[in-house]
Design a protein around this motif. Structure first.
Motif, PDB file in Angstrom:
ATOM      1  N   LEU A 202       0.855  -1.441  -0.100  1.00 45.58           N
ATOM      2  CA  LEU A 202      -0.224  -0.127  -0.098  1.00 45.58           C
ATOM      3  C   LEU A 202       0.624   1.441  -0.240  1.00 45.58           C
ATOM      4  O   LEU A 202       0.359   2.217   0.056  1.00 45.58           O
ATOM      5  CB  LEU A 202      -0.853  -0.260   1.459  1.00 45.58           C
ATOM      6  CG  LEU A 202      -1.789   1.329   0.894  1.00 45.58           C
ATOM      7  CD1 LEU A 202      -3.171   0.800   0.435  1.00 45.58           C
ATOM      8  CD2 LEU A 202      -2.836   1.222   2.968  1.00 45.58           C
ATOM      9  N   SER A 203       2.125   1.641   0.786  1.00 45.14           N
ATOM     10  CA  SER A 203       2.829   2.072   0.340  1.00 45.14           C
ATOM     11  C   SER A 203       3.809   2.528  -0.927  1.00 45.14           C
ATOM     12  O   SER A 203       4.390   3.463  -0.499  1.00 45.14           O
ATOM     13  CB  SER A 203       3.748   2.236   1.685  1.00 45.14           C
ATOM     14  OG  SER A 203       3.397   2.185   3.066  1.00 45.14           O
ATOM     15  N   GLY A 204       3.897   1.831  -1.439  1.00 42.69           N
ATOM     16  CA  GLY A 204       4.630   1.608  -2.968  1.00 42.69           C
ATOM     17  C   GLY A 204       6.128   1.163  -2.555  1.00 42.69           C
ATOM     18  O   GLY A 204       6.535   1.253  -3.591  1.00 42.69           O
ATOM     19  N   ALA A 205       6.100   0.874  -1.400  1.00 44.12           N
ATOM     20  CA  ALA A 205       7.801   0.144  -1.697  1.00 44.12           C
ATOM     21  C   ALA A 205       7.986  -1.302  -2.466  1.00 44.12           C
ATOM     22  O   ALA A 205       6.691  -2.078  -2.252  1.00 44.12           O
ATOM     23  CB  ALA A 205       7.588  -0.444  -0.290  1.00 44.12           C
ATOM     24  N   PRO A 206       8.914  -1.405  -2.618  1.00 42.54           N
ATOM     25  CA  PRO A 206       9.547  -2.793  -2.442  1.00 42.54           C
ATOM     26  C   PRO A 206       9.330  -4.017  -1.609  1.00 42.54           C
ATOM     27  O   PRO A 206       9.171  -3.321  -0.727  1.00 42.54           O
ATOM     28  CB  PRO A 206      10.852  -3.132  -3.573  1.00 42.54           C
ATOM     29  CG  PRO A 206      11.306  -1.856  -2.828  1.00 42.54           C
ATOM     30  CD  PRO A 206      10.454  -0.945  -2.144  1.00 42.54           C
ATOM     31  N   ALA A 207       8.627  -4.833  -3.086  1.00 38.81           N
ATOM     32  CA  ALA A 207       7.712  -6.077  -1.622  1.00 38.81           C
ATOM     33  C   ALA A 207       9.408  -6.532  -0.711  1.00 38.81           C
ATOM     34  O   ALA A 207      10.323  -6.757  -1.879  1.00 38.81           O
ATOM     35  CB  ALA A 207       7.065  -7.348  -2.696  1.00 38.81           C
ATOM     36  N   ALA A 208       9.090  -7.214   0.264  1.00 38.22           N
ATOM     37  CA  ALA A 208      10.452  -7.364   1.395  1.00 38.22           C
ATOM     38  C   ALA A 208      10.489  -9.219   1.224  1.00 38.22           C
ATOM     39  O   ALA A 208       9.240 -10.308   0.165  1.00 38.22           O
ATOM     40  CB  ALA A 208       9.864  -7.385   2.814  1.00 38.22           C
ATOM     41  N   ASP A 209      11.271 -10.041   1.424  1.00 34.74           N
ATOM     42  CA  ASP A 209      11.498 -11.229   1.631  1.00 34.74           C
ATOM     43  C   ASP A 209      10.631 -11.628   2.817  1.00 34.74           C
ATOM     44  O   ASP A 209      11.549 -11.982   3.708  1.00 34.74           O
ATOM     45  CB  ASP A 209      12.345 -11.807   1.335  1.00 34.74           C
ATOM     46  CG  ASP A 209      13.091 -13.763   1.367  1.00 34.74           C
ATOM     47  OD1 ASP A 209      11.761 -14.194   1.536  1.00 34.74           O
ATOM     48  OD2 ASP A 209      14.275 -13.748   1.458  1.00 34.74           O
ATOM     49  N   LEU A 210       9.784 -12.573   3.318  1.00 36.25           N
ATOM     50  CA  LEU A 210       8.771 -12.408   4.074  1.00 36.25           C
ATOM     51  C   LEU A 210       8.760 -14.141   4.782  1.00 36.25           C
ATOM     52  O   LEU A 210       8.293 -15.525   3.670  1.00 36.25           O
ATOM     53  CB  LEU A 210       7.221 -12.066   4.099  1.00 36.25           C
ATOM     54  CG  LEU A 210       7.149 -10.526   4.005  1.00 36.25           C
ATOM     55  CD1 LEU A 210       5.707 -10.546   3.146  1.00 36.25           C
ATOM     56  CD2 LEU A 210       7.602 -10.163   4.710  1.00 36.25           C
ATOM     57  N   ARG A 211       9.580 -14.282   6.234  1.00 33.95           N
ATOM     58  CA  ARG A 211      10.166 -15.432   6.269  1.00 33.95           C
ATOM     59  C   ARG A 211       9.423 -15.862   7.646  1.00 33.95           C
ATOM     60  O   ARG A 211       9.513 -14.754   8.121  1.00 33.95           O
ATOM     61  CB  ARG A 211      10.952 -15.578   7.044  1.00 33.95           C
ATOM     62  CG  ARG A 211      12.115 -15.722   4.987  1.00 33.95           C
ATOM     63  CD  ARG A 211      13.111 -16.398   4.952  1.00 33.95           C
ATOM     64  NE  ARG A 211      13.801 -15.201   3.703  1.00 33.95           N
ATOM     65  CZ  ARG A 211      15.393 -16.062   3.145  1.00 33.95           C
ATOM     66  NH1 ARG A 211      16.164 -16.512   4.278  1.00 33.95           N
ATOM     67  NH2 ARG A 211      16.228 -15.580   3.069  1.00 33.95           N
ATOM     68  N   ARG A 212       8.962 -17.159   8.406  1.00 24.65           N
ATOM     69  CA  ARG A 212       8.160 -17.201   9.398  1.00 24.65           C
ATOM     70  C   ARG A 212       8.849 -17.776  10.349  1.00 24.65           C
ATOM     71  O   ARG A 212       9.781 -19.106  10.124  1.00 24.65           O
ATOM     72  CB  ARG A 212       7.207 -18.145   9.675  1.00 24.65           C
ATOM     73  CG  ARG A 212       6.250 -18.351  10.519  1.00 24.65           C
ATOM     74  CD  ARG A 212       5.071 -19.468  10.499  1.00 24.65           C
ATOM     75  NE  ARG A 212       4.303 -19.452  11.453  1.00 24.65           N
ATOM     76  CZ  ARG A 212       3.236 -20.900  12.005  1.00 24.65           C
ATOM     77  NH1 ARG A 212       2.959 -21.112  11.130  1.00 24.65           N
ATOM     78  NH2 ARG A 212       2.829 -20.611  13.079  1.00 24.65           N
ATOM     79  N   GLY A 213       9.537 -17.468  12.010  1.00 24.02           N
ATOM     80  CA  GLY A 213      10.088 -18.239  12.557  1.00 24.02           C
ATOM     81  C   GLY A 213      10.234 -16.862  13.225  1.00 24.02           C
ATOM     82  O   GLY A 213      10.320 -15.670  13.506  1.00 24.02           O
ATOM     83  N   SER A 214      11.486 -17.858  14.723  1.00 21.35           N
ATOM     84  CA  SER A 214      11.793 -16.968  15.739  1.00 21.35           C
ATOM     85  C   SER A 214      13.454 -16.915  15.724  1.00 21.35           C
ATOM     86  O   SER A 214      13.826 -17.598  15.073  1.00 21.35           O
ATOM     87  CB  SER A 214      11.740 -17.888  17.164  1.00 21.35           C
ATOM     88  OG  SER A 214      12.023 -17.286  17.814  1.00 21.35           O
ATOM     89  N   LEU A 215      13.899 -15.087  16.141  1.00 19.65           N
ATOM     90  CA  LEU A 215      14.880 -15.173  15.931  1.00 19.65           C
ATOM     91  C   LEU A 215      15.800 -15.062  15.131  1.00 19.65           C
ATOM     92  O   LEU A 215      15.093 -14.509  14.120  1.00 19.65           O
ATOM     93  CB  LEU A 215      15.543 -15.544  17.399  1.00 19.65           C
ATOM     94  CG  LEU A 215      15.067 -15.202  18.172  1.00 19.65           C
ATOM     95  CD1 LEU A 215      15.771 -16.079  20.401  1.00 19.65           C
ATOM     96  CD2 LEU A 215      14.810 -13.832  18.895  1.00 19.65           C
ATOM     97  N   PHE A 216      17.270 -15.602  14.615  1.00 23.27           N
ATOM     98  CA  PHE A 216      17.624 -16.210  13.702  1.00 23.27           C
ATOM     99  C   PHE A 216      17.599 -17.601  12.878  1.00 23.27           C
ATOM    100  O   PHE A 216      18.023 -17.189  12.247  1.00 23.27           O
ATOM    101  CB  PHE A 216      19.318 -15.923  13.886  1.00 23.27           C
ATOM    102  CG  PHE A 216      19.098 -13.858  14.621  1.00 23.27           C
ATOM    103  CD1 PHE A 216      19.120 -13.313  13.812  1.00 23.27           C
ATOM    104  CD2 PHE A 216      19.357 -13.993  16.002  1.00 23.27           C
ATOM    105  CE1 PHE A 216      19.624 -12.106  13.772  1.00 23.27           C
ATOM    106  CE2 PHE A 216      20.065 -13.227  16.208  1.00 23.27           C
ATOM    107  CZ  PHE A 216      20.033 -11.758  14.943  1.00 23.27           C
ATOM    108  N   GLU A 217      16.365 -18.375  13.395  1.00 25.73           N
ATOM    109  CA  GLU A 217      15.674 -19.669  12.932  1.00 25.73           C
ATOM    110  C   GLU A 217      15.718 -19.728  11.465  1.00 25.73           C
ATOM    111  O   GLU A 217      16.184 -20.365  10.797  1.00 25.73           O
ATOM    112  CB  GLU A 217      15.021 -19.942  13.315  1.00 25.73           C
ATOM    113  CG  GLU A 217      15.821 -20.209  15.124  1.00 25.73           C
ATOM    114  CD  GLU A 217      13.933 -21.183  15.755  1.00 25.73           C
ATOM    115  OE1 GLU A 217      13.038 -21.172  15.337  1.00 25.73           O
ATOM    116  OE2 GLU A 217      14.399 -21.234  17.118  1.00 25.73           O
TER     117      GLU A 217
END
Length: 504
Positions: A202-217
């Motif tokens: 909605l803000s017109g920003a590039p998509a991020a690489d979205l990942r599920r998990g805790s801390l650095f896992e």
């Protein structure tokens, strides 16, 4: 309730409508006025309701997305593409033909004046003094004071790779997308990842690489990151909360173990020269010096700057977070039992108070890393990202300079430093002189007349040694002795940012 979907055509049309109508941070300020705008930031809605009794398109959007009131379909049509918004899930139809928002859309101004919108769950931004209205464990909050604090702290130099741990509604990832080529955002809550996707789109920003998990896992096998930011679920609450635990604030780990784990493991995921910046809570007790305890968290090869901004005793802390969760609105007996359980947990750990603050790590690879741990509860001037970067640059300078090199350096007085003379009225000479910063950390430090005179002459023209020689001649002091006893004072002024090395 189903959440909106990101539509490659519909989302840009919605963004264009929001901009056209003026549903922006500046537009809201103009419509509501400063008092009502500030009240809305505190989740108090009554002043905004009173200011939006008109039937204009901007009033309609405020009532829909911020006040979460139904509006007629005809009014909605005048403000945004209703059919698209219904199909994509931003709106839903009511039984009587009105439309309601399915999410909170909050205008947010970027650092360069960009018009952004942060998407979050309904009900969490309109509770006022009542606390969170929705007790579902996976509720996703919008922008709060902690979010904006971290956004202002982050170092904003251009980088290749940035990581946002515990992204929530995606505000840190949105900031990072402006100066990072690649952004990864993680969260244990899949609902949060979807909201982050909505915020970015909605803000017109590039998509991020979205990942599920805790801390650095989720990024364990990734290449190192140049910037890691995290506004983690740092609230220190009793273990075993079960369904009572709110994901956005509680990780289910013991005490402050979550924050410690983030700090201790950051070095393994940082590129050389990279920064890790996070907000944290830590336990305080009489048996252990908190400065040394937090120093023990810092991993090998990283310099650190840790600032304690606030301290609350365990009763204040408990009341804050019980109110945040709305526990005070329910059964008095249940509230008392929860309060007692929190205090029991603190007593078992020997915790008398909780500190809140900022932690910044920089991967320097130094065999003898520099670690500054301090308490600074006074007001500061955000954004502080450049102040953070300059702090570490000054530490590097001081580490490589012996006293001879220090005296051979030209210095410049930092911008916004003023001098205050303190003493009784009418006295010929002040009792002492204070240098005070009006920018950045806004520090103040007491100096003697030599220190004040030295700082006042520093304009990048003369070396420190030549300035001291001139002061010695002026006051009739021994130049060699003055050179011997002054470097420590100069180092302090440099370390705290009053003097900037200026060797052309």
């Amino acid at each position: 309730m189903h959440l909106p979907t990101v539509n490659s055509a519909g989302t840009p049309r919605l963004r264009e409508s929001l901009q056209t109508v003026g549903f922006t941070a500046d537009g809201l300020l103009e419509l509501l006025g400063a008092p009502a705008y500030a009240a809305l930031a505190r989740s108090e809605t009554v002043p905004a309701v009173r200011a939006t009794r008109g039937d204009g398109p901007l009033e309609t959007l405020v009532r829909l997305f911020l006040l979460q009131r139904p509006v007629s379909r005809a009014r909605a049509h005048a403000a945004l593409p209703v059919d698209d918004a219904l199909v994509d899930g931003w709106l839903r139809a009511t039984a009587n033909g009105d439309v309601r928002a399915t999410v909170d859309i909050r205008p947010y101004s970027g650092p360069a004046g960009e018009d952004w919108w942060v998407v979050s769950d309904l009900g969490c931004a309109v509770g006022g003094a009542a606390g969170v209205a929705d007790r579902r464990a996976d509720i996703v909050l919008g922008v709060g004071g902690a979010s904006t604090t971290l956004a202002g702290l982050a170092v904003r130099t251009p980088v290749g790779r940035a990581l946002d741990i515990g992204t929530g509604s995606g505000i840190q990832a949105l900031h990072a997308a402006q100066h990072a080529t690649h952004v990864t955002a993680t969260d244990v809550n899949p609902r949060a990842l979807h909201f982050a996707e909505l915020t970015l789109a909605l803000s017109g920003a590039p998509a991020a690489d979205l990942r599920r998990g805790s801390l650095f896992e989720p990024v364990a096998q990734d290449a190192p990151y140049d910037l890691i930011v995290s506004n983690p679920p740092f609230v220190i609450s009793p273990e075993g909360l079960g369904e009572e635990r709110l994901t956005y604030r509680e990780a289910g780990m013991r005490g402050d173990d979550l924050c410690r784990a983030l700090v201790e493991n950051a070095a393994d995921h940082l590129a050389d020269g990279g920064y890790c910046q996070l907000l944290a809570n830590w336990q305080l007790n009489d048996a252990e010096d908190w400065h040394e305890r937090l120093r023990s968290w810092v991993p090998r090869g990283c310099d650190a700057w840790i600032v304690q901004r606030e301290v609350q005793d365990v009763t204040q802390y408990t009341e804050l977070w019980l109110r945040d969760g709305g526990d005070h609105r329910g059964d008095p007996g249940a509230y008392t039992a929860r309060y007692d359980a929190w205090l029991d947990a603190f007593e078992r750990r020997g915790t008398q108070a909780v500190g809140f603050g900022w932690i910044t790590l920089r991967k320097s690879g130094s065999e003898v890393p520099h670690c500054t741990v301090e308490e600074w509860t006074h007001p500061v001037e955000q954004p502080l990202g450049e102040t953070v970067r300059e702090h570490f640059a000054r530490q590097d300078f001081l580490h490589r300079c012996d006293d001879a090199a220090l005296l051979d350096t030209r210095f410049q007085l930092a911008e916004g430093v003023v001098q205050e003379q303190v003493g009784p009225p009418g006295a010929e000479d002040p009792e002492h002189v204070v240098l005070r910063q009006q920018r950045g950390m806004r520090r103040a430090t007491r100096v003697d007349t030599v220190g004040a005179g030295f700082a006042g002459v520093c304009d990048g023209t003369l070396t420190a040694g030549r300035i001291l020689d001139a002061i010695a001649q002026l006051v009739g002091d021994d130049a060699v002795q003055l050179r011997d006893r002054t470097p420590q004072a100069i180092r302090l002024l440099v370390e705290q940012g009053f003097l900037i090395p200026h060797n052309p």
